[in-house]
Design a protein around this motif. Sequence first.
Motif, short mmCIF file in Angstrom:
data_model
loop_
_atom_site.label_atom_id
_atom_site.label_comp_id
_atom_site.label_asym_id
_atom_site.label_seq_id
_atom_site.Cartn_x
_atom_site.Cartn_y
_atom_site.Cartn_z
N HIS A 231 0.79 -1.23 0.00
CA HIS A 231 0.00 0.00 0.00
C HIS A 231 0.82 1.28 0.00
CE1 HIS A 231 -3.88 -2.03 0.58
NE2 HIS A 231 -3.21 -2.88 1.35
N CYS A 232 2.15 1.17 0.02
CA CYS A 232 2.98 2.37 0.10
C CYS A 232 4.16 2.30 -0.86
CB CYS A 232 3.53 2.55 1.52
SG CYS A 232 2.30 2.67 2.82
N THR A 233 4.58 3.45 -1.33
CA THR A 233 5.87 3.57 -1.98
C THR A 233 6.91 3.62 -0.87
OG1 THR A 233 5.00 4.77 -3.90
CG2 THR A 233 7.34 5.03 -3.40
N THR A 234 7.81 2.68 -0.86
CA THR A 234 8.74 2.56 0.27
C THR A 234 10.11 3.11 -0.10
OG1 THR A 234 9.11 0.27 -0.44
CG2 THR A 234 7.61 0.63 1.41
N ILE A 235 10.72 3.79 0.87
CA ILE A 235 12.06 4.36 0.69
C ILE A 235 12.94 3.90 1.85
CG2 ILE A 235 13.42 6.46 0.42
CD1 ILE A 235 10.83 7.92 -0.34
N TRP A 236 14.03 3.25 1.52
CA TRP A 236 14.99 2.83 2.54
C TRP A 236 15.98 3.97 2.77
CZ3 TRP A 236 19.31 -1.38 1.67
CH2 TRP A 236 20.04 -1.54 2.86
N LEU A 237 15.91 4.58 3.93
CA LEU A 237 16.89 5.58 4.32
C LEU A 237 18.07 4.85 4.95
CD1 LEU A 237 14.84 8.59 5.77
CD2 LEU A 237 15.58 8.13 3.43
N GLN A 238 19.16 4.82 4.22
CA GLN A 238 20.36 4.11 4.66
C GLN A 238 21.30 5.06 5.39
OE1 GLN A 238 20.72 2.84 0.35
NE2 GLN A 238 21.71 1.09 1.34
N ALA A 239 22.16 4.49 6.19
CA ALA A 239 23.22 5.26 6.85
C ALA A 239 24.30 4.29 7.32
CB ALA A 239 22.67 6.06 8.04
N ASP A 240 25.51 4.79 7.45
CA ASP A 240 26.59 3.98 8.00
C ASP A 240 26.32 3.71 9.47
OD1 ASP A 240 27.79 4.22 5.53
OD2 ASP A 240 29.09 5.88 6.15
N ALA A 241 26.85 2.61 9.98
CA ALA A 241 26.63 2.25 11.38
C ALA A 241 27.08 3.37 12.32
CB ALA A 241 27.36 0.95 11.71
N ALA A 242 28.22 3.98 12.02
CA ALA A 242 28.72 5.05 12.88
C ALA A 242 27.77 6.24 12.90
CB ALA A 242 30.11 5.50 12.41
N ASP A 243 27.14 6.52 11.76
CA ASP A 243 26.19 7.63 11.72
C ASP A 243 24.93 7.30 12.51
OD1 ASP A 243 27.74 9.36 10.23
OD2 ASP A 243 27.03 8.60 8.31
N HIS A 244 24.47 6.06 12.41
CA HIS A 244 23.32 5.64 13.23
C HIS A 244 23.62 5.91 14.70
CE1 HIS A 244 20.52 3.85 10.43
NE2 HIS A 244 21.47 3.15 9.86
#
Length: 313
Positions: A231-244
Amino acid sequence: MKDLATLEVAPEAPAIDDSPRHPFLVALGERVRTLRSRRGMTRKAVALAADVSERHLANLEYGTGNASILVLLQVAQALQCSLTELLGDVTTSSPEWLLIRELLEHRNEADLRRARIAIGGLLGGGASASAEDGSRHARIALIGLRGAGKSTLGQRLADDLGYAFIELSREIEKFAGCSIDEIHALYGTPAYRRYERRALEEAIQIYPEVVIATPGGLVSDAANFNLLLSHCTTIWLQADAADHMGRVAAQGDMRPMAASREAMEDLKRILAGRSAFYSKADMHFNTSAYRDNVDDAFVALRAQVREQLGLPA
């Protein structure tokens, strides 16, 4: 789920002698670790839920412990999976499963995705051809681990598009009448998943145009993730582990940084366990490419989303 805030000190890895480990036990241990990481659970949390010692669970994960079938059953229940899934191949459970597996075996990811969409359309439980209509495009769901920027970028994206913005975690808490941590502590993960499903279903029903910031662990539940993909257009917001880690700390939550010297390694395992699911999103956007420049990140994300939705730049 509790992706970062629940990382704790794991027991020292069991000493591994020079004798060869049985390949089955090694593979079993890896499946246990993968399932645990995918669900964002610490070894201590699984040991507690399974009523086994943390040391015993560590031995199992490293392929040095020959656990009894009852212990494996307890671990499977703690990880909320079937014993067959823990042991290996769930597709041996019936002749139909075997026939379906034969059809799908050795197919590439693109073929498997088409098969999933076709099955969803046939059975009404997943994405279908009708899911490609405007209503799906007008609902945007941001997925990814905590600290990826879902709340910050999601609100700005919603304002730009003139859509509503909701954080699914807050909606879950409204349904439960308590915090996410209290839901897990008082009622357990199965109850949390039910609240998550209810909140997601209501968001889809009420909002024809919306940006949804989802909890990081939503992809761990296949039924809820299928609903989202449908039901949604999905977007994976990625980031490096250190940034998380850094972003969560910047929000004032120092627990992930202080709780364990192995926190970064645990976080990397969570990312590894979920990345295959996050990657099913329609779009991928790496926020680490912009570091702390939120304005530049939003401009780039806005352009990508508007292109995907066929909207003017």
